[in-house]
Write a protein that holds these residues in place. Structure first.
Motif, PDB file in Angstrom:
ATOM      1  N   THR A  22       0.451  -1.413   0.420  1.00 32.81           N
ATOM      2  CA  THR A  22      -0.182   0.101   0.061  1.00 32.81           C
ATOM      3  C   THR A  22       0.688   1.242   0.184  1.00 32.81           C
ATOM      4  N   THR A  23       1.750   1.256   0.241  1.00 32.39           N
ATOM      5  CA  THR A  23       2.958   2.266   0.652  1.00 32.39           C
ATOM      6  C   THR A  23       3.674   2.340  -0.324  1.00 32.39           C
ATOM      7  N   VAL A  24       3.705   1.317  -1.706  1.00 37.43           N
ATOM      8  CA  VAL A  24       4.338   1.748  -3.536  1.00 37.43           C
ATOM      9  C   VAL A  24       2.349   2.553  -3.847  1.00 37.43           C
ATOM     10  N   ALA A  25       1.469   2.374  -3.961  1.00 35.51           N
ATOM     11  CA  ALA A  25       0.484   3.001  -4.070  1.00 35.51           C
ATOM     12  C   ALA A  25       0.411   4.301  -3.696  1.00 35.51           C
ATOM     13  N   ALA A  26       0.630   4.649  -2.053  1.00 35.96           N
ATOM     14  CA  ALA A  26       0.534   5.519  -1.993  1.00 35.96           C
ATOM     15  C   ALA A  26       1.192   6.342  -2.639  1.00 35.96           C
ATOM     16  N   LEU A  27       2.306   6.106  -3.095  1.00 34.35           N
ATOM     17  CA  LEU A  27       3.922   6.894  -3.599  1.00 34.35           C
ATOM     18  C   LEU A  27       3.261   7.274  -5.197  1.00 34.35           C
ATOM     19  N   LEU A  28       2.191   6.272  -5.749  1.00 34.60           N
ATOM     20  CA  LEU A  28       2.279   6.438  -6.965  1.00 34.60           C
ATOM     21  C   LEU A  28       1.022   7.619  -7.483  1.00 34.60           C
ATOM     22  N   VAL A  29       0.268   8.111  -6.493  1.00 37.24           N
ATOM     23  CA  VAL A  29      -0.564   8.710  -6.309  1.00 37.24           C
ATOM     24  C   VAL A  29      -0.237   9.984  -5.412  1.00 37.24           C
ATOM     25  N   ARG A  30       0.481  10.241  -4.965  1.00 35.38           N
ATOM     26  CA  ARG A  30       1.606  10.582  -4.563  1.00 35.38           C
ATOM     27  C   ARG A  30       0.997  11.250  -3.273  1.00 35.38           C
ATOM     28  N   TRP A  31       0.364  10.865  -2.371  1.00 39.62           N
ATOM     29  CA  TRP A  31       0.070  10.650  -1.027  1.00 39.62           C
ATOM     30  C   TRP A  31       1.022  10.800   0.142  1.00 39.62           C
TER      31      TRP A  31
END
Length: 206
Positions: A22-31
């Protein structure tokens, strides 16, 4: 880690809880911003883009996609306010909801209830998918989109998600192993030390 997404490719990101999916996902959408390395969109560091610019290209669909206490149509139009009825129906068809909507007395005017309570879990996820497809994000990040669904419904939904994505780049974050045969690539994360910050290398369409 190093990860590249390209148009039309389906990549699954798997690993145990706490591995950083989920950290990777957050990086991709810049959360989140990376502590080391960088995340790029067509070679441009996403830190050089405004958040709203990035999120017109990268769409996020999680296990808790929010539905407003309104109608099916109003929830869909969040993805594209100026969509025609034909475009709404096309998105519903891609998410395999159109036949069901056509059986409803009120059709698209059917209320979904608070948080979509009038719909089943699978219907809520499919409606959220139709909304994401209508928004036409070139890149879709699907973060455990079938959490809390039964095995049959979950497997069917993931296969429909991947098929409906068309030429979009897709990152599927999942703990399911029964759908990995439907993706082009599987990336496995393992838990690391607190100092081993993830590095996202990302290229997509748009």
């Amino acid at each position: 880690m190093s990860l590249t997404l390209r148009p039309g490719r389906r990549v699954a990101l798997v690993g145990p809880s706490g591995a950083g999916k989920t950290t990777v996902a957050a990086l991709l959408v810049r959360w989140l911003d990376p502590a080391a390395g960088r995340v790029t969109l067509n070679g441009v560091d996403v830190r050089d883009l405004r958040g709203d610019e990035l999120r017109t290209v990268v769409g996020y669909l999680g296990d808790d996609a929010y539905l407003f206490d309104s109608t099916l149509e109003a929830n869909l139009r969040i993805g594209r306010p100026d969509a025609t009825t034909g475009q709404l129906e096309q998105a519903l068809a891609a998410a395999r909801l159109l036949d069901w909507v056509r059986t409803l007395p009120a059709g698209l005017a059917t209320p979904v209830g608070e948080h979509g309570v009038a719909l089943s879990g699978g219907q809520r996820r499919r409606l959220a998918l139709a909304r994401a497809l209508l928004a036409d994000f070139p890149v879709l990040v699907l973060d455990e989109p079938t959490e809390h669904l039964d095995d049959v419904t979950a497997a069917e939904l993931i296969r429909d998600l991947l098929a409906a994505a068309g030429d979009r780049a897709v990152l599927l974050i999942t703990h399911r192993t029964d759908v990995l045969g439907d993706v082009d690539e599987v990336v496995t994360l393992t838990p690391g030390s607190r100092e081993a910050a993830p590095i996202g290398a990302y290229a997509g369409a748009g």
